[in-house]
Every structure is written in C-alpha cells, then in structure tokens.
Design an enzyme around this catalytic site. Structure first.
Site, PDB file in Angstrom:
ATOM      1  CG  ASP A  81       8.523   4.564  -8.493  1.00 52.74           C
ATOM      2  OD1 ASP A  81       8.053   5.659  -7.839  1.00 52.74           O
ATOM      3  OD2 ASP A  81       7.272   3.666  -8.760  1.00 52.74           O
ATOM      4  CG  ASP A 103       8.526   5.089   0.028  1.00 47.25           C
ATOM      5  OD1 ASP A 103       8.054   5.927   1.160  1.00 47.25           O
ATOM      6  OD2 ASP A 103       7.485   4.385  -0.527  1.00 47.25           O
ATOM      7  CD  GLU A 133       5.687   8.164  -0.095  1.00 48.76           C
ATOM      8  OE1 GLU A 133       6.186   7.937  -1.207  1.00 48.76           O
ATOM      9  OE2 GLU A 133       4.790   7.724   0.593  1.00 48.76           O
ATOM     10  N   GLY A 211       0.219   7.471  -7.127  1.00 48.41           N
ATOM     11  CA  GLY A 211      -1.108   6.699  -7.188  1.00 48.41           C
ATOM     12  C   GLY A 211      -1.815   7.688  -7.991  1.00 48.41           C
ATOM     13  CB  SER A 213      -3.309   5.340 -12.631  1.00 49.05           C
ATOM     14  OG  SER A 213      -2.269   5.053 -13.036  1.00 49.05           O
ATOM     15  CG  ASN A 259       5.348   8.690  -9.720  1.00 51.31           C
ATOM     16  OD1 ASN A 259       5.766   9.442 -10.168  1.00 51.31           O
ATOM     17  ND2 ASN A 259       5.838   7.897  -8.632  1.00 51.31           N
ATOM     18  CB  THR A 260       1.025   7.149 -15.030  1.00 52.65           C
ATOM     19  OG1 THR A 260       0.510   8.408 -14.687  1.00 52.65           O
ATOM     20  CG2 THR A 260       0.053   6.172 -15.891  1.00 52.65           C
ATOM     21  CG  ASP A 261       3.085   0.819 -12.515  1.00 51.48           C
ATOM     22  OD1 ASP A 261       2.820   0.157 -13.553  1.00 51.48           O
ATOM     23  OD2 ASP A 261       3.429   0.219 -11.481  1.00 51.48           O
ATOM     24  CB  THR A 262      -2.591   1.412 -12.113  1.00 50.98           C
ATOM     25  OG1 THR A 262      -1.901   1.344 -10.790  1.00 50.98           O
ATOM     26  CG2 THR A 262      -3.909   0.876 -12.139  1.00 50.98           C
TER      27      THR A 262
HETATM   28  P1  13P Z   1      -0.702   4.186  -9.726  1.00 53.38           P
HETATM   29  O1  13P Z   1      -0.894   2.939  -9.140  1.00 53.38           O
HETATM   30  O2  13P Z   1      -1.913   5.197  -9.637  1.00 53.38           O
HETATM   31  O3  13P Z   1      -0.314   3.888 -11.183  1.00 53.38           O
HETATM   32  O4  13P Z   1       0.748   5.031  -9.060  1.00 53.38           O
HETATM   33  C1  13P Z   1       1.767   4.447  -9.654  1.00 53.38           C
HETATM   34  C2  13P Z   1       2.684   4.975  -8.713  1.00 53.38           C
HETATM   35  O5  13P Z   1       2.650   6.095  -7.681  1.00 53.38           O
HETATM   36  C3  13P Z   1       4.418   4.805  -8.899  1.00 53.38           C
HETATM   37  O6  13P Z   1       5.201   5.107  -8.132  1.00 53.38           O
HETATM   38  O1  G3H Z   2       4.212   2.768  -6.932  1.00 52.16           O
HETATM   39  C1  G3H Z   2       4.007   1.292  -7.229  1.00 52.16           C
HETATM   40  C2  G3H Z   2       4.391   1.004  -8.502  1.00 52.16           C
HETATM   41  O2  G3H Z   2       2.999   0.830  -9.205  1.00 52.16           O
HETATM   42  C3  G3H Z   2       5.133  -0.058  -8.784  1.00 52.16           C
HETATM   43  O3  G3H Z   2       4.700  -1.235  -8.458  1.00 52.16           O
HETATM   44  O4  G3H Z   2       6.300  -2.283  -7.082  1.00 52.16           O
HETATM   45  O5  G3H Z   2       4.522  -3.583  -8.170  1.00 52.16           O
HETATM   46  O6  G3H Z   2       6.491  -2.348  -9.498  1.00 52.16           O
HETATM   47  P1  G3H Z   2       5.634  -2.516  -8.249  1.00 52.16           P
HETATM   48 ZN    ZN Z   3       4.129   5.231  -5.963  1.00 49.26          ZN
END
Ligand code: 13P
Ligand code: G3H
Ligand code: ZN
Length: 313
Positions: A81, A103, A133, A211, A213, A259-262
């Site tokens: 990522d 990216d 991107e 982004g 989430s 994508n989902t991280d948050t």
């Molecule tokens: P969120 O912060 O919305 O989860 O997005 C994660 C993301 O885009 C990772 O590349």
């Molecule tokens: O898009 C970003 C992701 O949430 C990854 O975050 O770079 O803190 O691991 P990070």
């Molecule tokens: Zn991202």
C-alpha cells in the site's frame, strides 16, 4: 489460496462489487481480516504500508501473509500500500507481493507518469499487478477554494492519458475521501459525477477508493466510553467517516477495491482498552490481543457486507 489481483478485480468490475483491502500491521489484525473473509466467503486483499514494513519488517509480514493466504479457503491478494520509495517497491516486487501500489500522486504529472511506467515494467516482468494514484486524496475541507479542490481531485481526461501511458492495472482516484478518522466536519458527499466520467473514459480499469473507512459511531462510542474512564477523551472527538450509502454509490461507478485501515485501528484499540479497564489483572498478551482480533474480524465483516463481495470467491 493466493488470489490473482487482475482476475479478481476484473470480475468485481463486471459484477459491480468491491474487494475489501485491509491494512495489516501484526498477526492479530491479519488473522481477524482472514477470518472475516472466510466467514463471508469473500476474496480479500491484505496490504502493508511502508510504515507497517518499517514497524514489523517486510520479510516477517510477507511470511505471515503468505502462510495465511496459502491456508485460507478464499482468494487472498498480498499488496503493497502507498509505495513511494522505489527501493521498497522493487523489493516488494522481488520478494513475493502479488500486487504493489506506486503512489506518485505528490509528484509533478510527468514524473508520476515516468516513475509509474518504470514500476509497471518491473512489476509486469515479475507477474505482479500495479495500482497507481492520480490526484491528491484529501477531504473536501482540506481545500481553501473550489478551484483548489478541482485542481487536486482526479481529472478524468488526465486519468485516461495516465492509464494509457503507464499501463497500470488499477487507479486510485481522488473524489473527496480522506485518510484517517477525521474526514470532514460536515456531511460527506463524494464527487460521483467526476467518478462517473472517469469510469466512462476508463470502463475496463478497476478504480480504487482510499481513505474510505466508515468510522462507525458505535466503535467511536466504545473508545470514548473507555477513554472517559481513563480521564482522556479527546483523541476521537469529531471523528467522521464515509457513509455506507456513499461507498455503495461509488461501487456502482467503477470502484472495485476499497481500502480500510482506520476502522480496524479503532476496533482494535477499543477492544484493547476495554480489556485493560474491565480486568486490571490481565497481563497475558493473548488475553489482551485475542478480543482485539475478534473486534477486527467483526468490523471487517461489516465492511465486506457493504462492499457486496460476500459469496464472490
Ligand atoms: P482509511 O484511513 O480511511 O482507513 O484509509 C486507509 C487507506 O486508504 C489505506 O491506503
Ligand atoms: O493510507 C494509509 C494507511 O492508513 C496506512 O497508514 O502509513 O500509518 O501505516 P500508515
Ligand atoms: Zn490510502
């Protein structure tokens, strides 16, 4: 089983659903995500950022992801990522990632094209897919004017030129989503007209939503409840995510990887905090991280339901 990113995204594009791409930083998050995908019978993408690699090591993360993928009963794609450092991207291609993101969105256009093209050459020679991107992924409120916003969001005609010249396999677009827990203060409306135009010009290119989430109220509420008990409750104040209805709309217009991280971070942290506060005698990391793994599985299953990728293996 290891999944083929091109085949899976092409199938999702035809079927108008999206594949969940979840950021993993440790074993528990990885297991929570894989368990969610298996429970939903959904293909899944597990991805590591450069930050995750710095934290846990590429070799260690890859070993865990490959083992998990091999054992999984659903297709699993292993993805890099936001690769910005070309050395990291090249190492990922050589080491066993099945897909990488380059990216170059913060670079001048010509440089983004040139570097993405270079990454595509390296990656395709090794059978690895490339996500690129175009446009700055920022919330609507991060721009001082409409003109600035328009300049930063993905330009559809430029997207066509970009994909034609770079031959990337999928494209991350900027249409109003933002990374992190605070995406906007007001209502969030994605620029769907722009997305439709991009999809019309690039009907065969899987589009990617970063982004994205949802920052669900119940999870934010859970972290609030427990942080109030700690006497510190400011971290997630005003947190706001992308409404599910907006995400579903984006899927109807070419978005096939989300994508989902948050959401995973919030779920994980809420569970850890709850355990620590509810039972102050716990000092076994397994008792602390087990519930966090379950919380990751629950939120990942909720995301997969929104993406409509259940039963799509
Ligand atoms: P969120 O912060 O919305 O989860 O997005 C994660 C993301 O885009 C990772 O590349
Ligand atoms: O898009 C970003 C992701 O949430 C990854 O975050 O770079 O803190 O691991 P990070
Ligand atoms: Zn991202």
């Amino acid at each position: 089983m290891l999944g083929n990113p091109r085949t899976l995204l092409a199938k999702a594009l035809r079927g108008r659903y999206a594949i969940g791409a979840f950021n993993v930083n440790n074993l528990e998050i990885l297991q929570g995500v894989i368990r969610a995908a298996e429970a939903q019978r959904a293909p899944v993408i597990v991805q590591t950022s450069e930050g995750a690699i710095e934290y846990a090591g590429m070799t260690e993360l890859l070993a865990m992801m490959h083992t998990a993928a091999k054992r999984a009963s659903v297709p699993v794609v292993i993805h890099l990522d936001h690769g910005k450092n070309l050395d990291v991207v090249r190492a990922a291609i050589r080491s066993g990632y099945t897909s990488v993101m380059f990216d170059g969105s913060s670079l001048p256009y010509a440089e983004n094209v040139a570097r993405t093209r270079q990454v595509v050459r390296w990656a395709h020679a090794n059978g690895v897919a490339v996500e690129a991107e175009l446009g700055a992924i920022k919330g609507v409120e991060d721009f001082v004017s409409v003109a600035e916003r328009d300049a930063a969001f993905t330009n559809p005609e430029q997207a066509l030129d970009f994909v034609t010249r770079t031959q990337c396999d999928s494209l991350a677009v900027s249409i109003g989503t933002a990374h992190g827990a605070h995406k906007a203060t007001g209502d969030i409306t994605l620029d769907v007209a722009r997305l439709r135009r991009i999809h019309a010009l690039l009907p065969k290119t899987p589009l990617v939503l970063h982004g994205a989430s949802s920052v669900p109220d119940d999870l934010v509420g859970a972290t609030h409840l427990y942080c109030t008990m700690l006497g510190d409750c400011h971290r997630l104040e005003g947190a706001k995510g992308i409404p599910d209805a907006q995400t579903r709309l984006a899927i109807r217009h070419g978005v096939t990887k989300i994508n989902t991280d948050t959401d995973l971070r919030i779920a994980f942290t809420a569970a850890v905090r709850e355990t620590l506060i509810e039972d102050t005698t716990v000092f076994d990391p397994r008792k602390l991280l087990g519930p966090a793994r379950d919380a990751v599985q629950t939120i990942a299953e909720r995301r997969i339901a929104v993406f409509r990728s259940k039963w799509k293996t």
